[in-house]
Scaffold this motif. Structure first.
Motif, PDB file in Angstrom:
ATOM      1  N   ASP A 104      56.374  11.481  59.061  1.00 60.27           N
ATOM      2  CA  ASP A 104      56.115  12.302  60.235  1.00 60.27           C
ATOM      3  C   ASP A 104      55.404  11.430  61.255  1.00 60.27           C
ATOM      4  OD1 ASP A 104      57.053  14.687  58.986  1.00 60.27           O
ATOM      5  OD2 ASP A 104      55.109  14.916  58.007  1.00 60.27           O
ATOM      6  N   GLY A 125      63.517  17.366  62.175  1.00 61.14           N
ATOM      7  CA  GLY A 125      62.859  18.591  62.600  1.00 61.14           C
ATOM      8  C   GLY A 125      61.549  18.285  63.283  1.00 61.14           C
ATOM      9  N   CYS A 126      60.813  19.337  63.576  1.00 60.14           N
ATOM     10  CA  CYS A 126      59.512  19.172  64.211  1.00 60.14           C
ATOM     11  C   CYS A 126      58.613  20.345  63.843  1.00 60.14           C
ATOM     12  CB  CYS A 126      59.650  19.041  65.727  1.00 60.14           C
ATOM     13  SG  CYS A 126      60.443  20.447  66.499  1.00 60.14           S
ATOM     14  N   SER A 127      57.330  20.137  64.045  1.00 56.25           N
ATOM     15  CA  SER A 127      56.314  21.165  63.809  1.00 56.25           C
ATOM     16  C   SER A 127      55.398  21.195  65.017  1.00 56.25           C
ATOM     17  CB  SER A 127      55.474  20.838  62.570  1.00 56.25           C
ATOM     18  OG  SER A 127      56.277  20.759  61.430  1.00 56.25           O
ATOM     19  N   ALA A 128      54.945  22.379  65.379  1.00 59.06           N
ATOM     20  CA  ALA A 128      54.062  22.528  66.536  1.00 59.06           C
ATOM     21  C   ALA A 128      52.655  22.012  66.261  1.00 59.06           C
ATOM     22  CB  ALA A 128      54.006  23.991  66.967  1.00 59.06           C
ATOM     23  N   ASP A 130      49.903  19.644  63.534  1.00 57.13           N
ATOM     24  CA  ASP A 130      49.864  18.571  62.539  1.00 57.13           C
ATOM     25  C   ASP A 130      49.526  19.155  61.166  1.00 57.13           C
ATOM     26  OD1 ASP A 130      47.079  18.943  62.401  1.00 57.13           O
ATOM     27  OD2 ASP A 130      46.599  17.042  63.383  1.00 57.13           O
ATOM     28  N   PRO A 137      51.784  18.143  67.880  1.00 53.39           N
ATOM     29  CA  PRO A 137      53.116  18.331  67.298  1.00 53.39           C
ATOM     30  C   PRO A 137      53.594  17.098  66.524  1.00 53.39           C
ATOM     31  CG  PRO A 137      53.074  19.009  69.597  1.00 53.39           C
ATOM     32  CD  PRO A 137      51.772  18.316  69.319  1.00 53.39           C
ATOM     33  N   HIS A 140      59.500  15.147  62.362  1.00 55.28           N
ATOM     34  CA  HIS A 140      59.823  14.827  60.986  1.00 55.28           C
ATOM     35  C   HIS A 140      61.019  13.879  60.981  1.00 55.28           C
ATOM     36  CE1 HIS A 140      57.075  18.041  60.123  1.00 55.28           C
ATOM     37  NE2 HIS A 140      57.873  18.931  60.701  1.00 55.28           N
TER      38      HIS A 140
END
Length: 146
Positions: A104, A125-128, A130, A137, A140
């Motif tokens: 990440d 993908g991504c996440s808003a 950590d 953000p 991935h």
């Protein structure tokens, strides 16, 4: 000549120093409060885990990588040694051990995301937030085709 070896208990202080130099050079987006809180976590964590170290001919650590179950949780190069191929050397070592390695990267760290993409990682993908729920953000990434 740079080589790679596993960390020893006496490498913990240098690993923290590498982390601090790298963060100060690349993570300007962290708030001072978050930087301090993360530093405290890192000081507890890094000396306790097995790290892959890139060391010079005198066995002086220049960078480190931490891989957990095929996921590269950390790759940090001392800012004095950036741009010399040391990070790429560590990543290639990790890929030899884990050909489908994931990682990440902070979305705000454009140099790092560019580096991983040049190394052959693809966005999955991504996440808003950590991993600690902070508003940084994550992108991935996974190596190779999938």
């Amino acid at each position: 000549m740079t080589s790679i070896r596993i960390s020893r208990p006496d490498d913990g202080e240098r690993a923290i120093e590498i982390w601090r130099h790298a963060i100060d050079a690349t993570h300007h987006f962290l708030t001072p409060e978050d930087r301090q809180a993360i530093d405290a976590m890192v000081c507890d964590f890094l000396p306790q885990v097995p790290l892959w170290l890139a060391v010079d001919a005198n066995d002086y650590p220049l960078a480190f990588m931490f891989i957990d179950n095929g996921h590269m949780d950390a790759l940090f190069v001392d800012s004095a040694y950036r741009g010399m191929g040391i990070g790429a050397m560590l990543v290639r070592h990790g890929l030899a051990l884990h050909p489908s390695m994931t990682t990440d990267v902070n979305e705000q760290n454009l140099q790092a995301s560019d580096f991983y993409e040049k190394m052959g990682f693809k966005r999955t993908g991504c996440s808003a937030l950590d991993g600690q729920g902070r508003p940084y953000p994550l992108i991935h990434l996974k190596y190779g085709s999938f």
